[in-house]
Scaffold this active site. Structure first.
Site, short mmCIF file in Angstrom:
data_model
loop_
_atom_site.label_atom_id
_atom_site.label_comp_id
_atom_site.label_asym_id
_atom_site.label_seq_id
_atom_site.Cartn_x
_atom_site.Cartn_y
_atom_site.Cartn_z
N GLN A 10 41.20 38.36 29.45
CA GLN A 10 40.04 37.50 29.18
C GLN A 10 38.84 38.35 28.77
O GLN A 10 38.57 39.39 29.37
CB GLN A 10 39.73 36.70 30.45
N SER A 88 44.90 42.50 33.47
CA SER A 88 44.71 41.23 34.16
C SER A 88 45.63 40.17 33.57
O SER A 88 46.85 40.28 33.68
CB SER A 88 43.22 40.83 34.12
N LEU A 89 45.09 39.15 32.89
CA LEU A 89 45.94 38.15 32.24
C LEU A 89 47.00 38.80 31.36
O LEU A 89 48.15 38.35 31.28
CB LEU A 89 45.09 37.21 31.39
N ARG A 113 47.69 29.63 36.72
CA ARG A 113 46.77 30.71 37.08
C ARG A 113 45.37 30.41 36.56
O ARG A 113 44.37 30.58 37.27
CB ARG A 113 47.27 32.03 36.49
N HIS A 188 39.84 39.13 41.32
CA HIS A 188 40.36 40.45 41.71
C HIS A 188 39.68 40.98 42.97
O HIS A 188 39.27 42.13 43.05
CB HIS A 188 40.24 41.45 40.55
N GLN A 237 48.05 40.57 42.33
CA GLN A 237 47.09 40.86 41.25
C GLN A 237 45.77 40.10 41.36
O GLN A 237 44.71 40.65 41.12
CB GLN A 237 47.74 40.58 39.88
#
Length: 293
Positions: A10, A88-89, A113, A188, A237
């Site tokens: 993102q 991340s993503l 998610r 996170h 994660q």
């Protein structure tokens, strides 16, 4: 020569991304499949309003779909990665590229998610550039309400925590630039533990194949191919730190010579330039990039 495919997360999205891929049969099929799963068109979303595309529940599925298509198109041209990783993503795109799950399974996971993260409330995230490392380490030790969410490079990190905690660190740590991020929650970090519980159950129930190539995960960037271990890392994660600086260093240490950012933008190659200047960098974000290979 060993090549790592790395997939952005993102923040890399841009209006118009992925539209040029429509001229390929692979993209047409994937976009149609995505619309059936999501109930809306990725292509239309990417051609629409910037503010709408920037919403977490829209950004994440759009990026996953486009990155998966680019990976498929690379394979269709005969290219294969030796290693994969994603920020991340982007870790979901990396797992798809490594055959850990199929396109539809990955998109269903990303959809859930994104909805969990979009509905998270409270907390704050901020990026610090060219900061005093000693000051930051001490501030994070002293302030239990804030964690290091993204360790992106020696010169760029993202912190996450309570609004008061993050603002206190921004006020007390010297940095060339500090930017609060436009996100709904403290991603996170342990503050995502409660909202991520149901999603963790979904991940636990999902079958993960062993990866066809080593995957370097965000929470533990050591090369892994075991599907169960990759699932464990992915479950951690949302509440764990993205150890991207270590990921880049580890890629170089295990023999990667070429670093291909597969997805829109140049965020990851920009970070890599500063951390591992010896790696050969390439961006694969649109059809022209593929055609130039």
């Amino acid at each position: 020569m060993k090549t790592a495919w790395v997939f952005p997360g993102q923040g890399s999205q841009a209006v118009g991304m992925g539209v040029d891929l429509l001229s390929t049969a692979i993209a047409k099929e994937k976009y149609q499949q995505a619309e059936e799963i999501l109930g809306w068109s990725v292509v239309e979303k990417c051609q629409g309003d910037e503010a709408s595309l920037a919403l977490t529940q829209n950004t994440q599925p759009c990026l996953y779909v486009i990155e998966a298509i680019l990976a498929d198109l690379l394979r269709d041209k005969g290219f294969q990665p030796d290693y994969v990783a994603g920020h991340s993503l982007g870790e979901y795109s990396a797992l798809y590229a490594a055959g850990v799950f199929d396109f539809a399974t990955g998109l269903q996971l990303v959809k859930q998610r994104s909805e969990v993260m979009a509905s998270a409330s409270g907390g704050m995230m901020a990026a610090l550039m060219k900061f005093d490392q000693t000051q930051l380490q001490q501030a994070l030790t002293d302030n239990t309400e804030v964690v290091l969410a993204n360790d992106n490079s020696p010169e760029q990190v993202v912190i996450s925590g309570t609004v008061a905690g993050v603002e206190a660190i921004l006020a007390n740590v010297k940095a060339r630039r500090a930017v609060p991020l436009k996100v709904s929650g403290a991603f996170h970090s342990s503050f995502m533990a409660q909202p991520s519980q149901s999603f963790a159950q979904t991940l636990t129930a999902c079958h993960f194949n062993d990866a066809t190539v080593p995957v370097l995960s965000n929470v533990d960037p050591s090369p892994t191919q075991n599907g169960d271990r990759l699932k464990e890392k992915l479950i951690q994660q949302m509440t764990g730190s993205v150890r991207w600086r270590e990921t880049m260093v580890n890629l170089g240490e295990i023999g990667a010579t070429d670093y291909w950012e597969v997805g829109p933008g140049k965020v990851l190659t920009g970070l890599c330039k500063r951390t591992c200047p010896d790696l050969n960098l390439k961006n694969i974000g649109q059809l022209d990039d593929l055609n130039s290979l």
